[in-house]
Write an enzyme that holds these catalytic residues in place. Structure first.
Site, PDB file in Angstrom:
ATOM      1  CB  CYS A  67     -11.990  -2.418  -1.066  1.00  0.00           C
ATOM      2  SG  CYS A  67     -12.889  -2.132   0.464  1.00  0.00           S
ATOM      3  CG  HIS A  83      -7.398  -3.658   1.820  1.00  0.00           C
ATOM      4  ND1 HIS A  83      -7.437  -3.161   0.527  1.00  0.00           N
ATOM      5  CD2 HIS A  83      -8.686  -3.915   2.165  1.00  0.00           C
ATOM      6  CE1 HIS A  83      -8.703  -3.123   0.129  1.00  0.00           C
ATOM      7  NE2 HIS A  83      -9.483  -3.558   1.093  1.00  0.00           N
TER       8      HIS A  83
END
Ligand SMILES: CC(C)(COP(=O)(O)OP(=O)(O)OC[C@H]1O[C@@H](n2cnc3c(N)ncnc32)[C@H](O)[C@@H]1OP(=O)(O)O)[C@@H](O)C(=O)NCCC(=O)NCCS
Ligand SMILES: [Zn+2]
Lengths: 128, 383
Positions: free
Chosen positions: B81, B331
């Protein structure tokens, strides 16, 4: 549109850590320790720091739960379970992950081993 | 040598029925237009893509071709991420090294091409497959949920305090046209939503989103020669931690964040109190609470109180995630770190419209975590 299917199922190379997987079948959970004092769990055959070979030592005694969760949104591969509880408990110098029944942080647990419904061996904690 | 951000672009996040490269193109064309540069003025492209949920397994070249950068790189970067920030770092160091003058960092992710249970199974591999996912069926929400139970036990942090992070995120995202969700939610909505991984509920989680973001970086020399409008990178910090959760010292914070923050503050020669705003990695509400503490906005264990007292809202000690956070803006993994740079640049240029923060020092921070503190990247910017 849909893509072509690409099934990915890998052969897991466990020759250097076979003792661990055999141990689970015998109800034992092994860590490895190095002569430099480092202990490894999950176990590894090599010490990452002094590059020596490690030795296998059984983990036993009472552990203490440091964290846990109950998984309700189940990932692909675990459809056999509606929900399950994952916990991490400390046993001396190492921490161990395992499945368990109802727990809370601070609970004392002992180690058991077993197979889940998909045939994978793992650690289970029993709250004492 | 100083490096400036001279152009930024970001797509709308959410379920997007276009390809990876079409998505990247939206962000790149906005960033180039914003910088007032063309492809031939760019020397290098860095393509960040985690790529484990989309059909194009080696996406860098298709993305590069579609964006008109064939021949300029690409370097593909992956740091879970935190991929976007790793791409920015790669572009930054290429410029600092003197090899190139202008570089573009692209972060693009398609997460909605697979079903949720597959997405969870992929995310659950973001630690150590054999010892975690294979045996215990860890998922991404599960990793953070374990930090939440540890934090709740040690510091009496509550589900309600966590819910407040989600409420703030949705309230801010309502005014962000790029956000996945543009609707407000109440504390009650969060507390009554279904458990994903106890104690995290649906509204404690960031969603599964598609999106892309891009930034153009240039050397100080080029900024001056072409008279570009630059936001400067003053500080960089990075760190990482073990793949196995069981090898961590504890679960009430992320050591990688603490270490990366120290490095970034030192390089930028500032303290947390000098910042006008921050974008932190709130992939789950507990992650935002831990970030307040680990970044030094409050003491360890006081993150719950920090959100409760409005210290991270407009007018508080430090406004955090005024763009809606990962929680409500979305996200799309590799896009996230670069999208944070996009938001910070808009703020520092005072172009954030309804979401504009009052600036005193013109300094801001981005905090991008890969995995559960497996990677951490921090940047400090100034105008
Ligand atoms: C939490 C999660 C499992 C929910 O997925 P899901 O069970 O498939 O949820 P659905 O897609 O069925 O959504 C149900 C509803 O909730 C909404 N929703 C989904 N996720 C949401 C979220 N995180 N926050 C708020 N609303 C959400 C959907 O829009 C949908 O609303 P609708 O019925 O009005 O259309 C999923 O969002 C997730 O995995 N999030 C974490 C992603 C992640 O791990 N990222 C970290 C990096 S690996
Ligand atoms: Zn050793």
């Amino acid at each position: 549109m849909e893509s072509r299917e690409l099934p990915l199922k890998h052969q897991l190379p466990i020759s250097k850590i076979e003792k661990y997987w055999k141990g689970l079948e015998e109800g034992k959970v092994y860590k490895t320790v190095c002569s430099c004092g480092r202990e490894y769990y999950p176990p590894q055959a090599d010490c990452s720091f002094c590059m020596k070979e490690t030795e296998w030592v059984e983990i036993d005694g009472v552990g203490e739960v440091e964290a846990f969760t109950v998984v309700y949104s189940v990932p692909k591969g675990f459809e056999f379970a509606r929900s399950y509880t994952i916990a991490i408990a400390r046993f001396g110098n190492v921490k161990v992950m395992g499945w368990t029944e109802k727990v809370k942080v601070g609970d004392k647990v002992v180690l058991k081993t077993g197979k889940d419904e998909s045939g994978v061996w793992k650690v289970y904690f029993e709250v004492i | 040598m100083r490096v400036g951000v001279v152009g930024v672009g970001c797509t709308k996040f959410g379920k997007r029925d276009i390809t990876l490269q079409e998505l990247a193109f939206e962000a790149v064309s906005e960033a180039l237009k914003d910088a007032n540069l063309t492809q031939d003025q760019v020397d290098l492209s860095v393509v960040g893509c985690v790529g484990t949920r989309s059909y194009e397994l080696m996406p860098a070249v298709p993305v590069n071709e579609y964006c008109g950068f064939s021949g300029k790189g690409p370097i593909r970067v992956e740091a879970a991420c935190a991929t976007g920030s790793a791409a920015v770092y790669t572009a930054y160091t290429s410029i600092v090294s003197g090899v190139v003058d202008v570089a573009v960092a692209i972060g693009v992710e398609k997460m909605t091409e697979v079903e949720t249970s597959v997405s969870l199974a992929v995310g659950g591999r973001a630690g150590n497959y054999l010892w975690e996912f294979h045996q215990y069926g860890t998922t991404f929400p599960a990793y953070y949920a374990m930090h939440a139970t540890a934090h709740m036990a040690r510091y009496k942090t509550t589900e309600k305090q966590m819910a407040l992070c989600a409420v703030k995120a949705h309230r801010n995202a309502k005014n962000n046209p790029k956000a996945h969700f543009q609707r407000e939610i109440s504390v009650e909505d969060v507390l009554s939503s279904r458990y994903i991984c106890y104690p995290l509920k649906l509204y404690d989680c960031s969603p599964i989103s598609d999106g892309a973001a891009a930034v153009v970086l240039a050397s100080e020399k080029v900024v001056k020669e072409l008279n570009l409008d630059a936001i400067w990178i003053d500080g960089i910090g990075f760190s990482s931690d073990t793949s196995n959760m069981t090898k961590r010292d504890g679960f009430v914070g992320l050591k990688a964040t603490v270490d990366a923050a120290k490095m970034a503050y030192k390089m930028a020669k500032i303290n947390p109190s000098d910042l006008d705003l921050a974008c932190v990695h709130d992939c789950f509400t507990i992650a935002e609470i831990m970030a307040y503490e680990d970044l030094g906005f409050c003491k360890k264990g006081e993150g719950g109180r920090f959100i409760e007292e409005g210290e991270s809202d407009f007018g508080g000690k430090i406004p955090v995630n005024t763009f809606g956070g990962l929680k409500a803006k979305g996200h799309p993994l590799a896009a996230t770190g670069i999208a944070m740079v996009y938001e910070v640049v808009k703020q520092l240029r005072e172009e954030a419209e309804k979401l504009q923060v009052d600036l005193k020092n013109y300094k801001a921070l981005t905090h991008n975590v890969g995995g559960t503190g497996h990677f951490c990247w921090i940047f400090i910017f100034s105008r």
